[in-house]
Design a protein around this motif. Sequence first.
Motif, PDB file in Angstrom:
ATOM      1  N   PRO A  63       2.225   9.614 -13.004  1.00 32.99           N
ATOM      2  CA  PRO A  63       3.282   9.054 -12.146  1.00 32.99           C
ATOM      3  C   PRO A  63       2.680   8.449 -10.880  1.00 32.99           C
ATOM      4  O   PRO A  63       1.781   9.019 -10.273  1.00 32.99           O
ATOM      5  CB  PRO A  63       4.143  10.268 -11.822  1.00 32.99           C
ATOM      6  CG  PRO A  63       3.236  11.434 -11.967  1.00 32.99           C
ATOM      7  CD  PRO A  63       2.238  11.066 -13.018  1.00 32.99           C
ATOM      8  N   ARG A  64       3.181   7.302 -10.507  1.00 31.71           N
ATOM      9  CA  ARG A  64       2.821   6.673  -9.241  1.00 31.71           C
ATOM     10  C   ARG A  64       4.114   6.412  -8.485  1.00 31.71           C
ATOM     11  O   ARG A  64       5.039   5.798  -8.995  1.00 31.71           O
ATOM     12  CB  ARG A  64       2.110   5.327  -9.462  1.00 31.71           C
ATOM     13  CG  ARG A  64       0.705   5.457  -9.935  1.00 31.71           C
ATOM     14  CD  ARG A  64      -0.231   5.742  -8.753  1.00 31.71           C
ATOM     15  NE  ARG A  64      -1.477   6.324  -9.168  1.00 31.71           N
ATOM     16  CZ  ARG A  64      -2.564   5.655  -9.495  1.00 31.71           C
ATOM     17  NH1 ARG A  64      -2.552   4.350  -9.457  1.00 31.71           N
ATOM     18  NH2 ARG A  64      -3.640   6.282  -9.852  1.00 31.71           N
ATOM     19  N   CYS A  65       4.159   6.915  -7.257  1.00 34.32           N
ATOM     20  CA  CYS A  65       5.371   6.790  -6.475  1.00 34.32           C
ATOM     21  C   CYS A  65       5.173   5.736  -5.386  1.00 34.32           C
ATOM     22  O   CYS A  65       4.133   5.715  -4.731  1.00 34.32           O
ATOM     23  CB  CYS A  65       5.754   8.133  -5.851  1.00 34.32           C
ATOM     24  SG  CYS A  65       6.046   9.398  -7.104  1.00 34.32           S
ATOM     25  N   HIS A  66       6.190   4.892  -5.163  1.00 30.84           N
ATOM     26  CA  HIS A  66       6.126   3.849  -4.137  1.00 30.84           C
ATOM     27  C   HIS A  66       6.277   4.471  -2.762  1.00 30.84           C
ATOM     28  O   HIS A  66       7.012   5.417  -2.565  1.00 30.84           O
ATOM     29  CB  HIS A  66       7.220   2.796  -4.368  1.00 30.84           C
ATOM     30  CG  HIS A  66       7.092   2.128  -5.697  1.00 30.84           C
ATOM     31  ND1 HIS A  66       6.093   1.240  -5.988  1.00 30.84           N
ATOM     32  CD2 HIS A  66       7.834   2.255  -6.828  1.00 30.84           C
ATOM     33  CE1 HIS A  66       6.228   0.823  -7.229  1.00 30.84           C
ATOM     34  NE2 HIS A  66       7.285   1.434  -7.772  1.00 30.84           N
ATOM     35  N   GLY A  67       5.548   3.964  -1.785  1.00 26.69           N
ATOM     36  CA  GLY A  67       5.653   4.438  -0.412  1.00 26.69           C
ATOM     37  C   GLY A  67       4.623   5.506  -0.094  1.00 26.69           C
ATOM     38  O   GLY A  67       4.332   5.760   1.059  1.00 26.69           O
ATOM     39  N   GLU A  70      -0.528   8.515  -2.656  1.00 27.45           N
ATOM     40  CA  GLU A  70      -0.838   9.287  -3.847  1.00 27.45           C
ATOM     41  C   GLU A  70       0.469   9.791  -4.438  1.00 27.45           C
ATOM     42  O   GLU A  70       1.486   9.831  -3.771  1.00 27.45           O
ATOM     43  CB  GLU A  70      -1.734  10.474  -3.484  1.00 27.45           C
ATOM     44  CG  GLU A  70      -3.077  10.052  -2.939  1.00 27.45           C
ATOM     45  CD  GLU A  70      -3.961  11.258  -2.684  1.00 27.45           C
ATOM     46  OE1 GLU A  70      -3.757  12.300  -3.333  1.00 27.45           O
ATOM     47  OE2 GLU A  70      -4.843  11.147  -1.840  1.00 27.45           O
ATOM     48  N   PRO A  71       0.449  10.231  -5.688  1.00 30.72           N
ATOM     49  CA  PRO A  71       1.666  10.802  -6.281  1.00 30.72           C
ATOM     50  C   PRO A  71       2.119  12.030  -5.509  1.00 30.72           C
ATOM     51  O   PRO A  71       1.313  12.743  -4.919  1.00 30.72           O
ATOM     52  CB  PRO A  71       1.224  11.181  -7.700  1.00 30.72           C
ATOM     53  CG  PRO A  71      -0.002  10.386  -7.961  1.00 30.72           C
ATOM     54  CD  PRO A  71      -0.644  10.136  -6.635  1.00 30.72           C
ATOM     55  N   ALA A  72       3.422  12.250  -5.498  1.00 29.42           N
ATOM     56  CA  ALA A  72       3.981  13.385  -4.752  1.00 29.42           C
ATOM     57  C   ALA A  72       3.446  14.687  -5.316  1.00 29.42           C
ATOM     58  O   ALA A  72       3.279  14.841  -6.505  1.00 29.42           O
ATOM     59  CB  ALA A  72       5.509  13.352  -4.835  1.00 29.42           C
ATOM     60  N   GLY A  73       3.206  15.649  -4.403  1.00 31.66           N
ATOM     61  CA  GLY A  73       2.759  16.959  -4.831  1.00 31.66           C
ATOM     62  C   GLY A  73       1.257  17.074  -5.005  1.00 31.66           C
ATOM     63  O   GLY A  73       0.783  18.095  -5.439  1.00 31.66           O
ATOM     64  N   GLN A  97      14.021   9.714  -8.270  1.00 33.37           N
ATOM     65  CA  GLN A  97      13.488   9.371  -9.577  1.00 33.37           C
ATOM     66  C   GLN A  97      13.213   7.880  -9.702  1.00 33.37           C
ATOM     67  O   GLN A  97      12.262   7.492 -10.351  1.00 33.37           O
ATOM     68  CB  GLN A  97      14.474   9.792 -10.661  1.00 33.37           C
ATOM     69  CG  GLN A  97      14.495  11.269 -10.950  1.00 33.37           C
ATOM     70  CD  GLN A  97      13.252  11.714 -11.697  1.00 33.37           C
ATOM     71  OE1 GLN A  97      12.146  11.531 -11.227  1.00 33.37           O
ATOM     72  NE2 GLN A  97      13.459  12.310 -12.856  1.00 33.37           N
ATOM     73  N   GLY A  98      13.967   7.069  -9.093  1.00 34.35           N
ATOM     74  CA  GLY A  98      13.804   5.623  -9.225  1.00 34.35           C
ATOM     75  C   GLY A  98      12.577   5.096  -8.488  1.00 34.35           C
ATOM     76  O   GLY A  98      12.141   3.984  -8.716  1.00 34.35           O
ATOM     77  N   GLU A  99      12.012   5.888  -7.563  1.00 36.38           N
ATOM     78  CA  GLU A  99      10.873   5.415  -6.785  1.00 36.38           C
ATOM     79  C   GLU A  99       9.522   5.661  -7.463  1.00 36.38           C
ATOM     80  O   GLU A  99       8.514   5.202  -6.977  1.00 36.38           O
ATOM     81  CB  GLU A  99      10.888   6.102  -5.412  1.00 36.38           C
ATOM     82  CG  GLU A  99      12.086   5.732  -4.570  1.00 36.38           C
ATOM     83  CD  GLU A  99      12.086   6.461  -3.242  1.00 36.38           C
ATOM     84  OE1 GLU A  99      11.011   6.949  -2.836  1.00 36.38           O
ATOM     85  OE2 GLU A  99      13.145   6.534  -2.623  1.00 36.38           O
ATOM     86  N   CYS A 100       9.476   6.417  -8.534  1.00 36.20           N
ATOM     87  CA  CYS A 100       8.217   6.699  -9.236  1.00 36.20           C
ATOM     88  C   CYS A 100       8.222   6.017 -10.593  1.00 36.20           C
ATOM     89  O   CYS A 100       9.261   5.869 -11.222  1.00 36.20           O
ATOM     90  CB  CYS A 100       8.040   8.207  -9.448  1.00 36.20           C
ATOM     91  SG  CYS A 100       7.778   9.110  -7.913  1.00 36.20           S
ATOM     92  N   GLU A 101       7.050   5.622 -11.011  1.00 35.74           N
ATOM     93  CA  GLU A 101       6.908   5.025 -12.329  1.00 35.74           C
ATOM     94  C   GLU A 101       5.644   5.567 -12.985  1.00 35.74           C
ATOM     95  O   GLU A 101       4.714   5.988 -12.308  1.00 35.74           O
ATOM     96  CB  GLU A 101       6.832   3.496 -12.238  1.00 35.74           C
ATOM     97  CG  GLU A 101       5.627   2.993 -11.470  1.00 35.74           C
ATOM     98  CD  GLU A 101       5.569   1.480 -11.411  1.00 35.74           C
ATOM     99  OE1 GLU A 101       6.140   0.823 -12.295  1.00 35.74           O
ATOM    100  OE2 GLU A 101       4.946   0.971 -10.482  1.00 35.74           O
ATOM    101  N   MET A 102       5.642   5.574 -14.286  1.00 34.65           N
ATOM    102  CA  MET A 102       4.482   6.046 -15.045  1.00 34.65           C
ATOM    103  C   MET A 102       3.560   4.852 -15.291  1.00 34.65           C
ATOM    104  O   MET A 102       3.983   3.817 -15.799  1.00 34.65           O
ATOM    105  CB  MET A 102       4.913   6.651 -16.381  1.00 34.65           C
ATOM    106  CG  MET A 102       5.813   7.869 -16.239  1.00 34.65           C
ATOM    107  SD  MET A 102       5.024   9.237 -15.390  1.00 34.65           S
ATOM    108  CE  MET A 102       3.988   9.860 -16.679  1.00 34.65           C
TER     109      MET A 102
END
Length: 155
Positions: A63-67, A70-73, A97-102
């Motif tokens: 997962p890669r999250c925008h903003g 690094e990925p959350a957590g 959920q909409g801010e992260c993408e695989m």
Amino acid sequence: MRTLAAPVIALILSAFAGAMPVVARAQDSGTTVLQNENVRLDFAQVMRVQPIYQVLRATRMEPRCHGDAEPAGTGVAKVVGAVRGAFGGKPAPAPAQGECEMVPVVREFRRPIAYDVDYVYRGTKYRSRLPFDPGNRLRVRVSVVPYIPPRASTP
């Protein structure tokens, strides 16, 4: 007793495999000459070992999250959230959920599959590809057989 005979015979034959005769055929008369092969084992000095690698690529979805960098957590985001919580600040909200993408992440792994070995035996340099790293010394099989030149045929 009969079941032990085959392995014993195979063991005896493998022990004498290094002293097998070499067959040479004389060209003019068609006769066969048996030459005993003189074999011994010795050590050569290894000069250089260069591994030959196989490169394996593996793709994994992460997962890669925008903003966030690094990925959350994970990594810095986790430390920043813990520091905010320790000082009485509000913990960072989890991204929606909409801010992260695989996204696919490709990793490469290299593993040695062979070794090019440069070695010296009695002043002569040789190179061989081996399935293992021999270290400083390489055990070599030395075989000496007399050379019998072919006779010139008369027309």
